[in-house]
Motif scaffolding. Structure first.
Motif, short mmCIF file in Angstrom:
data_model
loop_
_atom_site.label_atom_id
_atom_site.label_comp_id
_atom_site.label_asym_id
_atom_site.label_seq_id
_atom_site.Cartn_x
_atom_site.Cartn_y
_atom_site.Cartn_z
N SER A 138 0.83 -1.20 -0.03
CA SER A 138 -0.03 0.06 0.07
C SER A 138 0.78 1.36 -0.11
CB SER A 138 -0.84 0.05 1.29
OG SER A 138 -0.18 -0.03 2.43
N LYS A 139 2.03 1.19 0.48
CA LYS A 139 2.76 2.32 0.65
C LYS A 139 3.82 2.66 -0.78
CE LYS A 139 5.41 0.87 4.10
NZ LYS A 139 6.44 1.14 5.44
N TYR A 140 3.65 1.60 -1.57
CA TYR A 140 4.37 1.64 -2.93
C TYR A 140 3.51 1.51 -4.01
CZ TYR A 140 7.77 0.46 0.91
OH TYR A 140 8.49 0.55 1.90
N ALA A 141 2.65 0.81 -4.28
CA ALA A 141 1.64 0.75 -5.46
C ALA A 141 0.96 1.55 -5.75
CB ALA A 141 1.21 -0.74 -5.52
N LYS A 142 0.74 1.84 -6.97
CA LYS A 142 -0.02 2.79 -7.45
C LYS A 142 -1.68 2.17 -7.83
CE LYS A 142 -1.30 5.49 -11.61
NZ LYS A 142 -0.56 5.88 -13.17
N GLN A 143 -2.69 2.64 -7.46
CA GLN A 143 -3.82 2.12 -7.67
C GLN A 143 -4.30 2.44 -9.13
OE1 GLN A 143 -6.70 3.15 -4.51
NE2 GLN A 143 -6.22 1.12 -3.28
N LEU A 144 -4.94 1.37 -9.78
CA LEU A 144 -5.51 1.61 -11.22
C LEU A 144 -7.06 1.51 -10.99
CD1 LEU A 144 -2.81 -0.63 -12.98
CD2 LEU A 144 -2.72 1.92 -12.76
N THR A 145 -7.57 2.42 -10.49
CA THR A 145 -9.03 2.24 -10.21
C THR A 145 -9.79 3.16 -11.30
OG1 THR A 145 -8.93 3.28 -8.17
CG2 THR A 145 -8.82 0.90 -8.00
N ASP A 146 -9.45 4.63 -11.20
CA ASP A 146 -10.05 5.76 -11.74
C ASP A 146 -10.60 5.39 -12.92
OD1 ASP A 146 -7.76 8.11 -10.24
OD2 ASP A 146 -9.26 6.85 -9.23
N SER A 147 -10.14 4.87 -13.91
CA SER A 147 -10.63 4.92 -15.24
C SER A 147 -11.67 3.60 -15.20
CB SER A 147 -9.51 4.42 -16.23
OG SER A 147 -8.78 5.62 -16.52
N ALA A 148 -11.34 2.60 -14.52
CA ALA A 148 -12.24 1.48 -14.60
C ALA A 148 -13.60 1.81 -13.85
CB ALA A 148 -11.71 0.24 -13.72
N GLU A 149 -13.51 2.69 -12.76
CA GLU A 149 -14.63 3.15 -12.14
C GLU A 149 -15.49 4.12 -13.06
OE1 GLU A 149 -13.11 4.63 -8.65
OE2 GLU A 149 -12.93 2.79 -7.70
N ASP A 150 -14.66 5.01 -13.80
CA ASP A 150 -15.43 5.73 -14.65
C ASP A 150 -16.18 4.90 -15.56
OD1 ASP A 150 -14.55 7.99 -13.05
OD2 ASP A 150 -12.86 8.52 -14.52
N ALA A 151 -15.70 4.12 -16.19
CA ALA A 151 -16.22 3.43 -17.13
C ALA A 151 -17.43 2.34 -16.59
CB ALA A 151 -15.27 2.17 -17.71
N GLU A 152 -17.33 2.09 -15.49
CA GLU A 152 -18.63 1.49 -14.87
C GLU A 152 -19.60 2.53 -14.85
OE1 GLU A 152 -19.44 -1.34 -11.27
OE2 GLU A 152 -17.61 -0.98 -11.71
N LEU A 153 -19.30 3.38 -14.25
CA LEU A 153 -20.20 4.70 -13.93
C LEU A 153 -20.94 4.95 -15.41
CD1 LEU A 153 -21.53 6.27 -11.96
CD2 LEU A 153 -19.75 8.15 -12.14
N ALA A 154 -20.36 5.11 -16.33
CA ALA A 154 -20.63 5.62 -17.43
C ALA A 154 -21.75 4.46 -18.12
CB ALA A 154 -19.86 5.68 -18.64
#
Length: 579
Positions: A138-154
């Motif tokens: 959690s201190k080092y990795a970048k989460q890849l969630t924003d685009s996936a959530e935006d697509a799901e919301l769309a």
């Protein structure tokens, strides 16, 4: 037809196939822990029922298969007797490929499952200690969630707005081109893609000086295919060799070979895993190597050497070139091309983008579903007849007493038998085929921006080398791994790393982790590095540590003391002062 030698891979690394024994015991949990566990399971079931997705929570506790093996480094007997259980041996080999080592401790329960956290963006946490290179990402990795959530919301908004509205449907028909373009843009930005009922979702990315880690989930509409469980209790799943990655600092894309995933099943339809790509695989100048091999093979041809001939061998090549032992790196000494004249030294930049094209997900079938054909009896009979005609025993126990000439003949007859087998069953020559594997067909494309995180990374020069400077040059420690940089052009040595307690450090990856050790929960305030003769280590030294009575023998001489006496070179490195 004999299978030709892959000359361009003549210096394949010789992996230590020893498997650490699993020390697994059944024991009752304390009442408080048992109550907490039952409460957590109840919470999970309630959340699953509320969401409409019933998950198989009992899969949290995985059954591990205890397996142990040793490697003497000696030539295999290759007798027909030793191949009667071909499918079992073949499947075990696949398991070893997917698991370079076995964890010495096993996480029985995973606390992350009892936490009310989303799966996407938290795969590292969900996998917990089941990962080879486990730790707090959690201190080092970048989460890849924003685009996936935006697509799901769309998708959700689109469904709600259009539901039951003829005018909306008519408007959509009138603007097909615009909508297709919009969907295409949305899809390109998404970290979640569905193809033929299989959804691949990227979760997190972490890149340090040694490797890139990409976590993901794979969800199937139907039940996930039954999968062979490796010796460390993990499903044997990988990305097909047709999968590619293109880094923006490289001229060409490259295939993802040996891309096994380190993960586990979360329920009957969902698998979570991590793809580890070593930095050395991210810096291969494919075009440069291709050109070097062209020039090198032309040089061989000038010398009258045919590398495609059936009787080709490296010993003959070295003899023809006047070399003690063949090495690409030493070709300039005999008038050949230099690697550095063709292959560029490529570095991974601090920031880069990569284009992933994941084509097909492949898993190994369980033993009881493997339909790999046995060696036909007529081929066995032919092999045994040839052996009898030359007075050669087919008993494994007699192999060491055979003369060198008899061993060569046995190897010839054995090879002929298997060549004929593969003529009859050509698909069986492939590592994964319709007999032993399942495949989820698809083509999942992703674009990922990556930023290297080198925090808590330490590099130290150690120079554990022989009189020629060959051996371990340096080590690099990241939050999750320690990697040794080796210089061993003739592959003479085996390097060993012990933790502060004198125990062998574990390999952590399912693949692509040679000379890299997992820190896990080990005390690495001090590590001990030894350079050993390869065959001496394989034939004698390692057996001392892995013997059943080692604890008793260690009372008079520890493994560390043995290496102090027998290793070519050694040193100790302290990391506690770096904190």
């Amino acid at each position: 037809m004999a299978k030709k030698l892959d000359f361009d891979k003549e210096k394949n690394n010789r992996n230590d196939n020893v498997i650490e024994e699993i020390m697994q015991a059944d024991f009752p949990l304390p009442k408080q822990a048992e109550d907490a566990k039952n409460e957590a399971f109840s919470r999970i079931r309630e959340m699953a029922a509320a969401s409409g997705h019933t998950e198989n929570t009992e899969n949290m506790v995985q059954r591990l298969q205890e397996k142990s093996t040793g490697s003497s480094g000696k030539k295999s007997t290759g007798t027909a007797k030793s191949h009667k259980k071909f499918k079992t041996v073949y499947k075990t080999a696949l398991g070893l490929t997917a698991a370079a080592a076995v964890f010495s401790t096993v996480c029985i329960t995973n606390p992350a499952f009892a936490e009310n956290i989303p799966l996407v963006g938290n795969v590292f946490k969900q996998l917990g200690n089941s990962m080879g290179f486990y730790g707090d990402y959690s201190k080092y990795a970048k989460q890849l969630t924003d685009s996936a959530e935006d697509a799901e919301l769309a998708d959700t908004n689109e469904s709600q707005e259009d539901g039951g509205n003829p005018q909306s449907a008519q408007a959509e028909d009138q603007n097909t081109t615009e909508n297709n373009n919009a969907d295409k843009t949305k899809d390109n930005e998404s970290y979640s893609k569905t193809v033929d009922g299989t959804t691949v979702t990227l979760s997190e990315v972490y890149c340090n000086e040694m490797a890139l880690y990409l976590s993901m989930t794979i969800h199937t509409e139907d039940k996930f295919p039954d999968t062979f469980i490796t010796s460390d209790g993990k499903p044997n799943i990988k990305l097909s060799e047709n999968s590619t990655v293109k880094y923006d600092y490289m001229d060409e894309k490259s295939n993802l070979f040996n891309a096994y995933l380190d993960g586990k099943m979360l329920d009957d339809n969902t698998y979570a895993g991590v793809l580890r790509i070593p930095v050395e695989d991210m810096t291969v100048d494919d075009a440069g190597w291709t050109k070097f091999y062209e020039v090198r093979n032309a040089f061989f041809k000038e010398k009258g050497i045919d590398v495609d001939s059936e009787d080709f061998s490296f010993d003959k090549l070295a003899q023809a070139l006047g070399m003690d032992e063949y090495s690409d790196a030493k070709l300039p000494q005999v008038g050949g091309p230099a690697i550095s004249d063709y292959v560029k030294d490529i570095k991974v930049p601090d920031r880069f983008a990569m284009e992933l094209d994941l084509k097909d997900i492949v898993g190994t079938l369980p033993d009881d579903q493997d339909t790999t054909p046995d060696i036909p009896q007529d081929l066995r009979d032919e092999y045994n007849q040839k052996m009898a005609e030359h007075g050669i025993s087919t008993d494994d126990a007699d192999y060491e007493s055979l003369t060198e000439e008899q061993k060569d003949l046995e190897h010839q007859f054995f090879t002929e038998m298997w060549n004929e087998y593969f003529e009859r069953y050509p698909e069986a020559i492939e590592g994964n085929n319709r007999y032993n594997s399942w495949t989820l067909k698809g083509d999942w494309k992703f674009n990922v921006d990556v930023e290297k995180n080198t925090s808590d990374t330490v590099k130290k020069d150690v120079n554990v080398v022989d009189e020629n400077g060959d051996g371990v040059l340096s080590i690099t420690k990241t939050p999750f791994e320690i990697t040794m940089k080796m210089q061993d052009p003739e592959a003479k040595y085996f390097a060993v790393m012990l933790d502060a307690n004198g125990d062998i450090m574990p390999y952590g990856g399912v693949s692509n982790s040679n000379n890299t050790y997992a820190i896990q929960d080990r005390d690495i305030s001090t590590v001990y590095i030894y350079l050993c003769d390869y065959y001496e280590y394989m034939d004698e030294l390692k057996g001392y540590y892995w013997s059943d009575d080692y604890e008793e023998k260690a009372k008079t001489r520890t493994f560390k003391q043995l290496l102090d006496e027998r290793a070519v070179a050694g040193t100790e490195v302290h990391f506690d002062t770096d904190k």
